[in-house]
Design an enzyme around this catalytic site. Structure first.
Site, PDB file in Angstrom:
ATOM      1  N   GLU A  30      46.203  36.584  47.117  1.00 59.58           N
ATOM      2  CA  GLU A  30      45.355  37.005  46.204  1.00 59.58           C
ATOM      3  C   GLU A  30      44.726  35.821  45.601  1.00 59.58           C
ATOM      4  O   GLU A  30      46.023  35.576  44.693  1.00 59.58           O
ATOM      5  CB  GLU A  30      45.855  38.781  45.952  1.00 59.58           C
ATOM      6  CG  GLU A  30      45.922  39.592  46.547  1.00 59.58           C
ATOM      7  CD  GLU A  30      44.150  39.823  47.647  1.00 59.58           C
ATOM      8  OE1 GLU A  30      43.613  39.301  47.223  1.00 59.58           O
ATOM      9  OE2 GLU A  30      44.340  40.216  49.527  1.00 59.58           O
ATOM     10  N   GLU A  71      44.722  44.234  40.064  1.00 58.50           N
ATOM     11  CA  GLU A  71      44.243  43.610  40.659  1.00 58.50           C
ATOM     12  C   GLU A  71      45.423  43.814  41.850  1.00 58.50           C
ATOM     13  O   GLU A  71      44.388  43.905  42.692  1.00 58.50           O
ATOM     14  CB  GLU A  71      44.890  42.419  40.290  1.00 58.50           C
ATOM     15  CG  GLU A  71      44.214  41.218  40.564  1.00 58.50           C
ATOM     16  CD  GLU A  71      42.792  40.978  41.236  1.00 58.50           C
ATOM     17  OE1 GLU A  71      42.254  40.811  42.396  1.00 58.50           O
ATOM     18  OE2 GLU A  71      42.221  41.060  40.180  1.00 58.50           O
ATOM     19  N   LYS A  96      34.057  49.068  47.275  1.00 61.05           N
ATOM     20  CA  LYS A  96      34.700  47.456  46.304  1.00 61.05           C
ATOM     21  C   LYS A  96      34.846  47.392  45.753  1.00 61.05           C
ATOM     22  O   LYS A  96      35.414  46.623  44.269  1.00 61.05           O
ATOM     23  CB  LYS A  96      34.655  46.503  47.715  1.00 61.05           C
ATOM     24  CG  LYS A  96      36.080  47.119  48.942  1.00 61.05           C
ATOM     25  CD  LYS A  96      35.625  46.038  50.544  1.00 61.05           C
ATOM     26  CE  LYS A  96      36.561  46.185  50.999  1.00 61.05           C
ATOM     27  NZ  LYS A  96      35.928  44.696  51.987  1.00 61.05           N
TER      28      LYS A  96
END
Length: 123
Positions: A30, A71, A96
């Site tokens: 990520e 996150e 999302k």
């Protein structure tokens, strides 16, 4: 020491191992997580440079942790939604987007907190 106690310790270590694997996976996959960690490292260095007071460290550490945790949760939500609905679905997109929005709100709050703490030290 009883073997039951050793088993408990072993299970705890295995649990920590899985948790660290999760952090490592997010770190490797990520980009935004890596950005948040990098910014956090810069903030910690700035905090050391400006010799933050204890309450300032509490505020900075809390908001940094919140952004990083959100996150990670956002990454989990994205993965779950991709697993449950591999094809495009408008509701999945909304889920999302809302999840990413939570990270954005925390990141904006972190900027505000950083300004409150660091700007007076600069001027």
């Amino acid at each position: 020491m009883s073997s039951g106690s050793n088993e408990t310790k072993k299970k705890k270590l295995i649990g920590f191992s899985f948790a660290f694997q999760g952090v490592w996976k997010v770190l490797k996959t990520e980009r935004n997580f890596r950005i948040h960690l990098s910014v956090s490292a810069i903030v910690v260095l700035a905090g050391l440079l400006f010799d933050l007071a204890a309450w300032e460290w509490v505020a900075v550490t809390t908001i940094m942790a919140m952004v990083i945790i959100l996150e990670m949760i956002n990454s989990v939500i994205e993965r779950i939604m991709d697993f449950l609905s591999p094809e495009h679905h408008p509701l999945v997109g909304e889920i999302k987007d809302i999840s990413a929005g939570a990270v954005l709100v925390a990141a904006l709050a972190s900027v505000i907190i950083a300004c409150i703490i660091f700007l007076p030290k600069l001027f």
